[in-house]
Design an enzyme around this catalytic site. Sequence first.
Site, PDB file in Angstrom:
ATOM      1  N   GLN A 125      -0.117  36.682  43.671  1.00  0.00           N
ATOM      2  CA  GLN A 125       0.389  36.118  44.921  1.00  0.00           C
ATOM      3  C   GLN A 125      -0.319  36.183  46.165  1.00  0.00           C
ATOM      4  O   GLN A 125      -1.098  37.308  46.356  1.00  0.00           O
ATOM      5  CB  GLN A 125       1.739  37.563  44.825  1.00  0.00           C
ATOM      6  CG  GLN A 125       2.481  37.360  46.314  1.00  0.00           C
ATOM      7  CD  GLN A 125       3.204  38.582  46.793  1.00  0.00           C
ATOM      8  OE1 GLN A 125       2.638  39.577  46.292  1.00  0.00           O
ATOM      9  NE2 GLN A 125       4.117  38.618  47.384  1.00  0.00           N
ATOM     10  N   SER A 128      -0.245  37.467  51.978  1.00  0.00           N
ATOM     11  CA  SER A 128      -0.716  38.202  52.917  1.00  0.00           C
ATOM     12  C   SER A 128      -1.915  37.498  53.259  1.00  0.00           C
ATOM     13  O   SER A 128      -2.799  37.053  52.631  1.00  0.00           O
ATOM     14  CB  SER A 128      -1.373  39.629  52.410  1.00  0.00           C
ATOM     15  OG  SER A 128      -0.081  40.768  52.069  1.00  0.00           O
ATOM     16  N   GLU A 244      16.083  39.567  43.471  1.00  0.00           N
ATOM     17  CA  GLU A 244      15.752  40.086  42.060  1.00  0.00           C
ATOM     18  C   GLU A 244      14.425  41.350  42.206  1.00  0.00           C
ATOM     19  O   GLU A 244      14.422  42.226  41.343  1.00  0.00           O
ATOM     20  CB  GLU A 244      15.105  38.966  41.200  1.00  0.00           C
ATOM     21  CG  GLU A 244      16.602  38.284  40.743  1.00  0.00           C
ATOM     22  CD  GLU A 244      16.749  37.749  39.218  1.00  0.00           C
ATOM     23  OE1 GLU A 244      17.033  36.534  39.303  1.00  0.00           O
ATOM     24  OE2 GLU A 244      16.537  38.465  38.604  1.00  0.00           O
ATOM     25  N   ASN A 360       6.772  50.749  53.768  1.00  0.00           N
ATOM     26  CA  ASN A 360       8.114  51.431  53.830  1.00  0.00           C
ATOM     27  C   ASN A 360       8.645  51.502  55.083  1.00  0.00           C
ATOM     28  O   ASN A 360       9.819  51.644  55.452  1.00  0.00           O
ATOM     29  CB  ASN A 360       7.838  52.773  53.199  1.00  0.00           C
ATOM     30  CG  ASN A 360       7.785  52.615  51.580  1.00  0.00           C
ATOM     31  OD1 ASN A 360       7.750  51.650  50.763  1.00  0.00           O
ATOM     32  ND2 ASN A 360       7.817  53.782  50.759  1.00  0.00           N
TER      33      ASN A 360
HETATM   34  C1  LIG Z   1      -2.585  47.596  46.098  1.00  0.00           C
HETATM   35  C2  LIG Z   1      -1.975  46.414  46.836  1.00  0.00           C
HETATM   36  C3  LIG Z   1      -1.731  45.377  46.390  1.00  0.00           C
HETATM   37  C4  LIG Z   1      -1.178  44.437  46.902  1.00  0.00           C
HETATM   38  N1  LIG Z   1      -0.886  43.046  46.569  1.00  0.00           N
HETATM   39  C5  LIG Z   1      -0.736  42.033  47.099  1.00  0.00           C
HETATM   40  C6  LIG Z   1      -0.540  40.775  46.646  1.00  0.00           C
HETATM   41  O1  LIG Z   1      -0.569  40.521  45.319  1.00  0.00           O
HETATM   42  N2  LIG Z   1      -0.273  39.658  47.391  1.00  0.00           N
HETATM   43  C7  LIG Z   1      -0.021  39.747  48.649  1.00  0.00           C
HETATM   44  O2  LIG Z   1       0.313  38.776  49.401  1.00  0.00           O
HETATM   45  N3  LIG Z   1      -0.412  41.079  49.386  1.00  0.00           N
HETATM   46  C8  LIG Z   1      -0.651  42.043  48.644  1.00  0.00           C
HETATM   47  N4  LIG Z   1      -0.772  43.448  49.262  1.00  0.00           N
HETATM   48  C9  LIG Z   1      -0.802  43.317  50.783  1.00  0.00           C
HETATM   49  C10 LIG Z   1       0.511  44.140  51.248  1.00  0.00           C
HETATM   50  O3  LIG Z   1       1.588  43.231  50.943  1.00  0.00           O
HETATM   51  C11 LIG Z   1       0.032  44.211  52.781  1.00  0.00           C
HETATM   52  O4  LIG Z   1      -0.794  45.211  52.607  1.00  0.00           O
HETATM   53  C12 LIG Z   1       1.479  44.839  53.425  1.00  0.00           C
HETATM   54  O5  LIG Z   1       2.403  43.834  53.639  1.00  0.00           O
HETATM   55  C13 LIG Z   1       1.133  45.208  54.730  1.00  0.00           C
HETATM   56  O6  LIG Z   1       0.287  44.730  55.674  1.00  0.00           O
HETATM   57  P1  LIG Z   1      -1.084  45.225  56.071  1.00  0.00           P
HETATM   58  O7  LIG Z   1      -1.834  45.617  55.190  1.00  0.00           O
HETATM   59  O8  LIG Z   1      -1.670  44.031  57.013  1.00  0.00           O
HETATM   60  O9  LIG Z   1      -0.822  46.394  57.243  1.00  0.00           O
HETATM   61  P2  LIG Z   1      -0.124  46.081  58.705  1.00  0.00           P
HETATM   62  O10 LIG Z   1       0.803  45.239  58.880  1.00  0.00           O
HETATM   63  O11 LIG Z   1      -1.284  46.026  59.616  1.00  0.00           O
HETATM   64  O12 LIG Z   1       0.453  47.767  58.912  1.00  0.00           O
HETATM   65  C14 LIG Z   1      -0.278  48.740  59.014  1.00  0.00           C
HETATM   66  C15 LIG Z   1       0.346  49.950  59.508  1.00  0.00           C
HETATM   67  O13 LIG Z   1       1.435  49.621  60.642  1.00  0.00           O
HETATM   68  C16 LIG Z   1       2.751  49.736  60.202  1.00  0.00           C
HETATM   69  N5  LIG Z   1       3.528  48.668  60.775  1.00  0.00           N
HETATM   70  C17 LIG Z   1       3.486  47.333  61.070  1.00  0.00           C
HETATM   71  N6  LIG Z   1       4.537  46.724  61.634  1.00  0.00           N
HETATM   72  C18 LIG Z   1       5.307  47.757  61.780  1.00  0.00           C
HETATM   73  C19 LIG Z   1       6.503  47.911  62.410  1.00  0.00           C
HETATM   74  N7  LIG Z   1       7.321  46.784  62.951  1.00  0.00           N
HETATM   75  N8  LIG Z   1       7.283  49.047  62.472  1.00  0.00           N
HETATM   76  C20 LIG Z   1       6.541  50.342  61.984  1.00  0.00           C
HETATM   77  N9  LIG Z   1       5.396  50.063  61.413  1.00  0.00           N
HETATM   78  C21 LIG Z   1       4.802  49.084  61.283  1.00  0.00           C
HETATM   79  C22 LIG Z   1       2.792  49.533  58.727  1.00  0.00           C
HETATM   80  O14 LIG Z   1       3.825  49.975  58.145  1.00  0.00           O
HETATM   81  C23 LIG Z   1       1.453  50.250  58.297  1.00  0.00           C
HETATM   82  O15 LIG Z   1       1.835  51.479  58.123  1.00  0.00           O
HETATM   83  C24 LIG Z   1      -1.127  44.254  48.708  1.00  0.00           C
HETATM   84  C25 LIG Z   1      -1.314  45.660  49.205  1.00  0.00           C
HETATM   85  C26 LIG Z   1      -1.865  46.642  48.425  1.00  0.00           C
HETATM   86  C27 LIG Z   1      -2.150  47.810  49.099  1.00  0.00           C
END
Ligand SMILES: Cc1cc2nc3c(=O)[nH]c(=O)nc-3n(C[C@H](O)[C@H](O)[C@H](O)COP(=O)(O)OP(=O)(O)OC[C@H]3O[C@@H](n4cnc5c(N)ncnc54)[C@H](O)[C@@H]3O)c2cc1C
Lengths: 379, 329
Positions: A125, A128, A244, A360
């Site tokens: 996928q 991100s 789903e 979350n």
């Molecule tokens: C093991 C693993 C597998 C993954 N696999 C995939 C994959 O296959 N494909 C893919 O596309 N992505 C994947 N991801 C990425 C994942 O979807 C993102 O890490 C996730 O969406 C969070 O984005 P970020 O890491 O940029 O954190 P950020 O968005 O930078 O967030 C950092 C912190 O700020 C908090 N935060 C951000 N915005 C808000 C808000 N509005 N209110 C409150 N808190 C907030 C977040 O909750 C988090 O705690 C994976 C991540 C992990 C850890």
Amino acid sequence: MDLAFTEEEKAFRAEARAWLTAHVPGSPLPSLETAEGFAAHRTWEAELAAERWSVVNWPARYGGRETGLIGWLAFEEEYWAAGAPGRVGQNGISLLAPTLFDHGTEEQRARVLPPMATGEVVWAQAWSEPEAGSDLASLRSRAVRTDGGWRVSGQKTWSSRAAFADRAFGLFRSDPEASKPHQGLTYLMFDLRAPGVTVRPIGRLDGKPAFAELFLDEVFVPDRDVIGEPGEGWRIAMSAAGNERGLMLRSPGRFLAAADRLRGLWRQQGSPPSAHDRVADAVIGARAYQLFTYAAASRFLEGASLGPESSLNKVFWSEYDIALHETALDLLGDEGESADSDWAEGYVFSLAGPIYAGTNEIQRDIVAERLLGLPKGRR
Amino acid sequence: MRFVLDAGQRAFADSLDAMLTAAGTPSVVRDWSRGEHASGRTLWSRIADAGVFALTVPEEYGGLGAGPVELVVAFVELGRHAVPGPLVETVAAAALLTGLDDPGPAKRLLPVLASGASTATLAPGPYALDADMADVRLTTPPGTNDLYLAPPAGAAEVRRSLDPARRLFPLPPGGELLASGPQVAVAAGHALARGRLATAAQALGVGLALLDRTVRYVGQRSQFGVPVGSFQAVKHRLADAKIALEFARAVLFGAALTTTAADVAAAKVTACEAAYTTARAALQLHGAIGYTAEYDLSLWLTKARALRTAWGGPRECRALVLSGRDRRW
Ligand SMILES: Cc1cc2nc3c(=O)[nH]c(=O)nc-3n(C[C@H](O)[C@H](O)[C@H](O)COP(=O)(O)OP(=O)(O)OC[C@H]3O[C@@H](n4cnc5c(N)ncnc54)[C@H](O)[C@@H]3O)c2cc1C
């Protein structure tokens, strides 16, 4: 209201149990986050698929058994109770396939789904980006129209299993002039070995290359690999995900089996009272998740849409998974530090649960705003 | 497999909800807390007319012979409206009487319990709820297989509960011997499971009411120029309450369908913990007004704590879960 399975469902469950008992590998496969483990898992998925156990709820023409959701839930309970391996095809099966069922063309389904079911083509996928995590709609990778298709450039990251996978699906900005960030996105599939793609594996906490960064430089994507209409990518990606994914991303069967194993471990250690309540909560939590999922499936089968409700699910299982594994590591005492046990592998995996599939925090926002009706606030 | 309430069950919940809303339960609760039972008795007969006490009583004793699912539906509503009185105790007493070998006591007492003409209480622990007003007071002295109809408790003996509407009494010894023999213990076990399930349902109702009221409150109360419900710290706390309650609901109805001791115990722990988590959030998010006895929220807040202990606390119920047989789900 009832929890009774039909005779047909019971017979299916018995058949699945018998097959799994005869076929599940005697010793655990190596971690699927390694090259060796990935290959071993592919072989297992092919074995599953050969007798149509890999995607039981799919239509028969793509390799399924048309069991419906309830049948799928029953199969998953049997699968994990039998100690069968984690599924390397998971991302494609739980995210791309439902999207293709709802929005793909018949040609796409016939071409993409069968090799997905056998593990021959494993999907990653690519949603991100370095600058687009929780605020996914702000993504910048772009798709530019060209003869017979699109030229795709940019950077994707955290793409699970992309280090060993074959193809990927993702969202790209095809109309930079669109007035809102959610508009002008196109959902498409591409080959991870196509010219212009560079995959850089990223080690997760324990160093295993569980995900990867993708650098895309003018990668050609033919029109036939666009899912739905160009510019409609956001709506398409979100619709299947909402319904789903909430049900199918993590099956209750997995946690029921893990809770049983935890209870066994606790007893093996002499039933220490210090862990009594946590073990009981793990057993209760697995049952709660099973029943909640049965209720969601029942509503889904009655025609309800489960969009925002899947956020309840996500927060629950991800926190549950960590609590369960922490309890196991604590019960193991000195051995709890060892990185070699199944519990340790499960623990490291569980730690990411509250981060991926929408953090979350984001899920709690959805619950509060869309299920409880609280006012939107500043993000 | 159809794990959702059917239209009839949903309509039953809605009609109870409408009736209890119209009855204005908060003032009944306040009367009850002072030991004034008249308004509560009136409400009791309306609840009985809706069929609640007849639900799980066999038809030959004037009951409806319905299953535990309907009972759970009803008790969620009773909890949502904080209805006071020995509600759980009355259905548990009915279960006890139903389970005896000798049909004599059932013939004599079940019809009046089912119709709402009489109330009943019994003591799952050291205390019996509302033993000063209950017409039928059942005791099984520890270490015996005897079932007695105990004399009424004197109002002076009341023990205060954290929930002022829960009036606890030690039951006086003696009285009339109703039944004797090993079946009494079996029937008492059945009554315990029934009481525990109804308590879990009541607790879920309490939690749902607390969440509802709090969501409404934080949508209206403004600070810093915006509704406090738009602050993420507030939202997330309520989201967690919602998650806990919805998963508790699933466990509760699962237990109503299987009625195994382990499932009922799991329902008791899950519903009571969810209600209590919600109570803590509700109190916090109301600010100081939530900490007052005069504001109605208190009627649910105090009950959430008391129900955690009633009919088997978390420790005891978790032990039952772990002693349950291993199963292939
Ligand atoms: C093991 C693993 C597998 C993954 N696999 C995939 C994959 O296959 N494909 C893919 O596309 N992505 C994947 N991801 C990425 C994942 O979807 C993102 O890490 C996730 O969406 C969070 O984005 P970020 O890491 O940029 O954190 P950020 O968005 O930078 O967030 C950092 C912190 O700020 C908090 N935060 C951000 N915005 C808000 C808000 N509005 N209110 C409150 N808190 C907030 C977040 O909750 C988090 O705690 C994976 C991540 C992990 C850890």
